[in-house]
Design a protein around this motif. Sequence first.
Motif, PDB file in Angstrom:
ATOM      1  N   ASP A 152       0.822  -1.224   0.000  1.00  0.00           N
ATOM      2  CA  ASP A 152       0.000   0.000   0.000  1.00  0.00           C
ATOM      3  C   ASP A 152       0.851   1.267   0.000  1.00  0.00           C
ATOM      4  O   ASP A 152       0.530   2.245   0.687  1.00  0.00           O
ATOM      5  CB  ASP A 152      -0.930   0.014   1.229  1.00  0.00           C
ATOM      6  CG  ASP A 152      -2.131  -0.889   1.022  1.00  0.00           C
ATOM      7  OD1 ASP A 152      -2.428  -1.251  -0.136  1.00  0.00           O
ATOM      8  OD2 ASP A 152      -2.776  -1.239   2.033  1.00  0.00           O
TER       9      ASP A 152
ATOM     10  N   VAL B 122      -9.193  -9.935  11.584  1.00  0.00           N
ATOM     11  CA  VAL B 122      -9.848  -8.694  12.005  1.00  0.00           C
ATOM     12  C   VAL B 122     -10.625  -8.935  13.298  1.00  0.00           C
ATOM     13  O   VAL B 122     -10.617  -8.105  14.215  1.00  0.00           O
ATOM     14  CB  VAL B 122     -10.780  -8.149  10.894  1.00  0.00           C
ATOM     15  CG1 VAL B 122     -11.450  -6.860  11.353  1.00  0.00           C
ATOM     16  CG2 VAL B 122     -10.003  -7.892   9.614  1.00  0.00           C
ATOM     17  N   LYS B 134      -0.646  -4.179  16.481  1.00  0.00           N
ATOM     18  CA  LYS B 134      -0.658  -3.562  15.154  1.00  0.00           C
ATOM     19  C   LYS B 134      -0.020  -4.488  14.119  1.00  0.00           C
ATOM     20  O   LYS B 134      -0.197  -4.297  12.923  1.00  0.00           O
ATOM     21  CB  LYS B 134       0.135  -2.248  15.186  1.00  0.00           C
ATOM     22  CG  LYS B 134      -0.477  -1.186  16.061  1.00  0.00           C
ATOM     23  CD  LYS B 134      -1.175  -0.175  15.194  1.00  0.00           C
ATOM     24  CE  LYS B 134      -1.840   0.899  16.030  1.00  0.00           C
ATOM     25  NZ  LYS B 134      -3.016   1.428  15.361  1.00  0.00           N
ATOM     26  N   VAL B 150      -1.635  -8.920   9.431  1.00  0.00           N
ATOM     27  CA  VAL B 150      -1.922  -7.546   9.822  1.00  0.00           C
ATOM     28  C   VAL B 150      -0.606  -6.790   9.999  1.00  0.00           C
ATOM     29  O   VAL B 150       0.279  -7.243  10.725  1.00  0.00           O
ATOM     30  CB  VAL B 150      -2.764  -7.493  11.107  1.00  0.00           C
ATOM     31  CG1 VAL B 150      -2.912  -6.060  11.606  1.00  0.00           C
ATOM     32  CG2 VAL B 150      -4.138  -8.113  10.855  1.00  0.00           C
ATOM     33  N   ASP B 152       0.799  -2.772  10.646  1.00  0.00           N
ATOM     34  CA  ASP B 152       0.383  -1.407  11.021  1.00  0.00           C
ATOM     35  C   ASP B 152      -1.123  -1.308  11.231  1.00  0.00           C
ATOM     36  O   ASP B 152      -1.750  -0.312  10.844  1.00  0.00           O
ATOM     37  CB  ASP B 152       0.813  -0.398   9.942  1.00  0.00           C
ATOM     38  CG  ASP B 152       2.292  -0.051  10.066  1.00  0.00           C
ATOM     39  OD1 ASP B 152       2.879  -0.303  11.135  1.00  0.00           O
ATOM     40  OD2 ASP B 152       2.843   0.467   9.083  1.00  0.00           O
ATOM     41  N   LYS B 154      -3.511  -2.928   9.793  1.00  0.00           N
ATOM     42  CA  LYS B 154      -4.378  -3.185   8.635  1.00  0.00           C
ATOM     43  C   LYS B 154      -4.126  -4.559   8.038  1.00  0.00           C
ATOM     44  O   LYS B 154      -2.971  -4.989   7.923  1.00  0.00           O
ATOM     45  CB  LYS B 154      -4.112  -2.149   7.539  1.00  0.00           C
ATOM     46  CG  LYS B 154      -4.646  -0.787   7.871  1.00  0.00           C
ATOM     47  CD  LYS B 154      -4.656   0.073   6.601  1.00  0.00           C
ATOM     48  CE  LYS B 154      -4.578   1.533   6.963  1.00  0.00           C
ATOM     49  NZ  LYS B 154      -3.517   2.230   6.265  1.00  0.00           N
ATOM     50  N   GLU B 318     -15.497  -1.105   9.903  1.00  0.00           N
ATOM     51  CA  GLU B 318     -14.676  -0.202   9.082  1.00  0.00           C
ATOM     52  C   GLU B 318     -15.491   0.438   7.965  1.00  0.00           C
ATOM     53  O   GLU B 318     -14.985   1.275   7.233  1.00  0.00           O
ATOM     54  CB  GLU B 318     -13.495  -0.977   8.491  1.00  0.00           C
ATOM     55  CG  GLU B 318     -12.527  -1.438   9.570  1.00  0.00           C
ATOM     56  CD  GLU B 318     -11.483  -2.432   9.073  1.00  0.00           C
ATOM     57  OE1 GLU B 318     -11.382  -2.638   7.857  1.00  0.00           O
ATOM     58  OE2 GLU B 318     -10.784  -2.995   9.925  1.00  0.00           O
TER      59      GLU B 318
END
Lengths: 319, 319
Positions: A152, B122, B134, B150, B152, B154, B318
């Motif tokens: 990303d 998630v 994180k 995952v 950071d 995300k 989200e």
Amino acid sequence: MAKDYVVGIDVGGQTIKLGVVDARGEVLAQKVIKTSSDPSAEVVVSEIAQAVRDIVRESGKEGQIRGVGVGAPNGNYYTGTIAFAPNLSWAANGSIEFAKMLSEAIDGIPVSLTNDANAAAVGEMTYGAARGMKNFIMITLGTGVGSGIVIDGKVVYGSDGFAGELGHTTAVRHNGRLCGCGRCGCLEAYCSAIGVARTAREWLAMSDEPSLLRTVADITSKDVYEAAKEGDKLALKVFEFTGRILGEKLADFIAFSAPEAIVLFGGLARAKEFLTEPIERAMNENVLALWKGKVKLVYSQLKESDAAILGASALAWEL
Amino acid sequence: MAKDYVVGIDVGGQTIKLGVVDARGEVLAQKVIKTSSDPSAEVVVSEIAQAVRDIVRESGKEGQIRGVGVGAPNGNYYTGTIAFAPNLSWAANGSIEFAKMLSEAIDGIPVSLTNDANAAAVGEMTYGAARGMKNFIMITLGTGVGSGIVIDGKVVYGSDGFAGELGHTTAVRHNGRLCGCGRCGCLEAYCSAIGVARTAREWLAMSDEPSLLRTVADITSKDVYEAAKEGDKLALKVFEFTGRILGEKLADFIAFSAPEAIVLFGGLARAKEFLTEPIERAMNENVLALWKGKVKLVYSQLKESDAAILGASALAWEL
């Protein structure tokens, strides 16, 4: 005054390269310094600070430097430290607060630091073959095998700043070669410049196959490359083997982050005429059907003499 | 009216589980539906839409649903499609615009979709063992081996939405077992429930070693687990072997993203008393010194009956 320029610094074992860079990736002034023998970290930092002042003055951009980006072995983006870097005598046995020390020595200009492979990835994304890409993996094939992973549009640093050590994933599980890290079978033990030379030497010792390399003392990867260009069969097989091992591991990496491309960089990547085909074959044989033929294999587009400086400098744009 | 509730939907081959969930991860109402035999995608979507209306009414939260999260095999987060999912007859041979179809069938409530392992990741981050983390990697040890990465904070989807297929990285390079994906040697062929049963069957066939498993027809991973609990040596060795292979691959994954923890989830993870030690040993033997003993191995903390719904529902926050 607008701060439209950055400084890139590539910290190596013997030499340190610095340059003033503009937003298009032009190097306006550069310098290479050799570190004094067995220096302290303080001495190295003050020598670098002096060199930064020199090239900034030379470029005529005093007061217009937004920040300084540094690529260094074992450089940690989060902490700004260089720690336990075996190739840097002044940072081999401890943790040096390099970014902080350098920033203080250059009147508080901010300094951002990461390892050399991550810097190369940022450089490729900013100025090179990965422009416009949000997801790619940079593999640096030099003395060792480094990696910079971009997901990303951001370099992956992980929980501790040390993510992206793909050279130390296991390529050969059983009876693998001893790697410099102390483990066996690492990708780096096979697909680095040193690994290529080692493969050639092992194969020469194990067989009687004729080869141009038999007359070469202290074979290097460059010798293997020169022999391959002459059509030497053993040398060609060395690259075939090296490419296959790299391609097999790239397939694993693709399953991790589904990159758009793999970008190869570094001295060994110059042998692309011998490496591309075996890498692509092994990579595509070892990925899930959905990725077969989909992930591009590309080579760095940064001018080699500037690449290290550009990579490091690109970090500074984010400051 | 504030939209403080979400719906989670776990799409499986035979059954589809749905629930209305609040911000603390409480399941207020839930339902399990069986899909009619050989249905079209349109029929499945309309059955699911009806079930969503039912549980929302039952929970008394009409008009308060922020969104719907769906975990489905081969679900693609970017496109909202389910494509070529071998276990879903209605989505096995093409690409179904599932998120769009479902959203239209439930009066435009937004729908977010991903694969089941990403949904689990998630869920664990929102309500479970990875709260506050994180950087972690979720490995689901079920019929197959899935993963959700995952970084950071995300989930990694990669360039195409299919990142995180760690079950299909190569665990055994030479003479590896045929995997369901058509390749050989995949992690999934060894460290799934099916892989464990297969290891047991192979070892029973290859030796005369006495074992409780010799009297069992059609051995499953659960049988191997029961035998191990009885102290059966062969069964214990099967878990030792399984754990070692998983730990070796986890070491590679750590070199990629330097996670704080690996989170294990799924039916096979119940055998943690036999798996933890060999996994941790192989993992720590195969990472660089800087990660030895640093990366936590933890198990899912979601209530098993709710986990699939919670994981999917977490996606919807989200939206």
